[in-house]
Design an enzyme around this catalytic site. Structure first.
Site, short mmCIF file in Angstrom:
data_model
loop_
_atom_site.label_atom_id
_atom_site.label_comp_id
_atom_site.label_asym_id
_atom_site.label_seq_id
_atom_site.Cartn_x
_atom_site.Cartn_y
_atom_site.Cartn_z
N SER A 155 4.64 -5.97 -2.41
CA SER A 155 4.81 -4.52 -2.96
C SER A 155 5.98 -4.00 -1.95
CB SER A 155 3.57 -3.79 -3.08
OG SER A 155 4.04 -2.55 -3.59
N GLY A 160 0.86 -1.01 -0.15
CA GLY A 160 -0.06 0.01 0.05
C GLY A 160 0.73 1.35 0.13
N GLY A 161 2.09 1.18 -0.59
CA GLY A 161 2.94 2.45 -0.62
C GLY A 161 3.27 3.05 0.76
N GLU A 177 3.81 -5.88 -14.31
CA GLU A 177 3.85 -4.98 -13.13
C GLU A 177 3.51 -3.64 -13.24
OE1 GLU A 177 4.08 -5.88 -10.04
OE2 GLU A 177 4.73 -7.95 -9.94
N HIS A 190 0.41 -5.63 -11.03
CA HIS A 190 0.77 -5.17 -9.87
C HIS A 190 -0.34 -5.73 -8.83
CE1 HIS A 190 3.56 -3.98 -6.84
NE2 HIS A 190 2.91 -3.24 -6.27
#
Length: 559
Positions: free
Chosen positions: A223, A142-143, A354, A471
């Site tokens: 991620s 989730g960055g 991706e 992704h």
């Protein structure tokens, strides 16, 4: 490094697929007494009439509120009485962005008091040493600005019941709450990583009471969850907390890290926007006073208001809420940390396209243009987009990279142009860093196995077929969504999901991975970088995935 806020949402959507509903029946389960207190969970009857127990919303840290906001987490107090662990926890405060699609919203309330974990365990609950189960601990993506263990896609019941393992998921602080850096202990940065560390320590101490073996723990993530997993694998503070790792689309060689000084300078802009700093009274010159002021700011102001004050999406920047090197948990850079560690087993992989979803969020207006207006992507426009991408990362050899990716593509080959654009973004951020870490593990003698996920889900939120296996698309298959919700998927997808949950849990239990035909999964090495595909049709064994592209990028990474 200044990142557009729209890019943050790229990795933001990573791992936040939500498909509502439940298929299991729920009744109260047993009470388990641990060194943290006593917890009552739920009994779940899952697919195939298998019975497991779920313990949801267990606090592993004190609420990081008030004077504890922005500080390293503290262990939760011992719980008196019996804690009813039957509801998933609130999500940590996170970005409220116009770019998020409805299905990417957390499915639980947001609270600052959010440091909880969930676990699912086979119904045997045996604490006899020889009967303890292997444990899987998940870190969501989730960055570092979005995501939650409460999301339905991360429900661990299918993994637990299918693989006869204990599954743990956790919340950790996001955005400014997880990474604000004042260069002091008031806000030291990397709080999110320390949250993850504390959750792992809780698991190590207490998982045996839930039937899990504290000496057979595998950490896995996707991620930035994979970034964090590999950072923690290299940290000197995690010795003995887990034995092997699995990485889905990401590694510690990623470019999304910063040094402390740059981070503090950029965080000062946030302090200014929320009214706690100015040109002469800064986060660096007056850290104690500025952080004290920021502790009084309403949580929503950090995650919503100040982004809106920055204007258009293109003008929004990432305030560098990313991990930094130079503290106890990450004393130095990845290339140095890896020299000091005894590397064991690694299962890693990437998705075949991706860069498609990452490109959409990096340039959201482009996706709308091509999908809604049916415009053609030209080499000239792709060149402009690539240059914009490279500016974000302060990459100086953009002309060389553009020639490498686009030089041999014909002007009228839109598919080739699109593939080149997706390749630049996906290779630089995800694919090549993942391969580089697999290379390094193999070089050091670790057991390495690699996959490539090739299935575009029938539930895909991306209308164009050319988005491919994007992704985060693999997560729903790993956690068994096609098994839990068969009406939403094809029979072939259900079969693939069953195979993937079996593969993931077999790695955790024995590292004995089998191909669909029953033969041995190929080993990955520098001389033979073999991988197996994960798709609904025939499984393919390949070698040298994205080799030319990753050879091109290798000199630009500190490996």
């Amino acid at each position: 490094m200044m990142l557009p806020r729209c890019f943050v949402t790229v990795l933001l959507m990573s791992s936040v697929l939500y498909i509502g509903g439940e298929t299991s029946s729920e009744v109260l389960g047993p009470v388990v007494s641990t060194e943290a207190g006593s917890f009552q969970g739920m009994e779940l009857t899952t697919h195939g009439e298998r019975v497991i127990y779920a313990f949801l919303g267990i606090p592993y840290a004190k609420p990081p509120t008030g004077l504890l906001r922005f500080k390293k987490p503290q262990p939760a107090d011992f719980i008196q009485g019996t804690y009813k662990a039957t509801e998933k926890p609130p999500s940590c405060f996170q970005l409220d962005s116009d770019l998020q699609l409805p299905w990417a919203d957390p499915d639980s309330p947001m609270k600052e008091d959010c440091l909880f974990l969930n676990l699912w365990t086979p119904a045997s609950l045996s604490t006899e040493e020889e009967e303890l189960k292997s444990v899987m601990v998940w870190i969501h993506g989730g960055g570092y600005t979005s995501g939650s263990s409460a999301l339905d896609v991360y429900d661990g019941q299918t993994l637990s019941s299918s693989g006869d393992v204990v599954v743990v998921t956790m919340n950790y602080r996001l955005d400014a709450f997880g990474f604000l850096n004042s260069l002091t202990e008031d806000a030291p940065g990397n709080m999110a990583l320390y949250d993850q560390l504390l959750a792992l320590q809780w698991v190590h101490t207490n998982i045996k009471y839930f039937g899990g073996d504290p000496n057979k723990v595998t950490l896995f993530g996707e991620s930035v969850g994979a970034f964090a997993t590999s950072f923690l694998a290299l940290s000197p503070l995690t010795k003995g907390l887990f034995q092997k790792i699995m990485l889905e689309s990401g590694s510690a060689y990623n470019k999304l890290t910063v040094n402390s000084i740059d981070q503090a300078k950029n965080n000062n802009q946030l302090a200014t926007l929320v009214g706690c700093a100015n040109e002469t009274f800064t986060l660096i010159s007056n850290p104690e006073e500025v952080v004290a002021c920021m502790r009084e700011v309403a949580p929503a102001k950090f995650t919503q208001t100040y982004y809106k004050e920055l204007g258009s999406e293109r003008e929004k920047i990432n305030f560098i809420f990313w991990p930094h090197f130079g503290d106890d948990i990450l004393p130095t850079r990845t290339a140095e940390l890896i020299k000091e560690k005894n590397l064991t087993a690694l299962f890693a992989g990437v998705n075949s396209v991706e860069g498609s979803a990452l490109s959409v969020f990096f340039f959201p207006e482009v996706y709308q243009m091509f999908v809604e207006s049916n415009l053609t992507l030209t080499k000239a426009y792709a060149t402009i987009l690539m240059n914009e991408f490279f500016k974000v990362f302060n990459f100086q050899d953009s002309a060389k990279a553009i020639e490498f990716y686009l030089g041999d593509v014909e002007d009228d080959d839109e598919e080739g142009i699109r593939s080149a654009l997706f390749g630049v973004v996906g290779d630089y951020i995800i694919t090549c860093p993942t391969i580089y870490l697999a290379d390094k593990y193999s070089e050091r003698g670790a057991n390495v196995q690699f996959y490539r996920f090739d299935r575009r889900p029938s539930t895909s939120q991306w209308p164009p077929e050319w988005m491919g296996a994007a992704h985060n698309d693999e997560i729903q298959f790993v956690f068994g969504m096609p098994v839990r919700y068969p009406e939403k998927y094809t029979e072939e997808e259900r079969t693939l999901s069953e195979y993937m949950t079996r593969t993931w849990t077999n790695f955790v239990k024995s590292e004995d991975l089998k191909l669909k035909n029953g033969s041995q999964w190929p080993s990955y090495s520098l001389s033979e970088p073999q991988f197996a595909t994960l798709q609904t049709n025939e499984q393919i064994i390949g070698s040298g995935q994205r080799k030319a592209e990753c050879d091109f990028w290798r000199p630009y990474f500190d490996i």
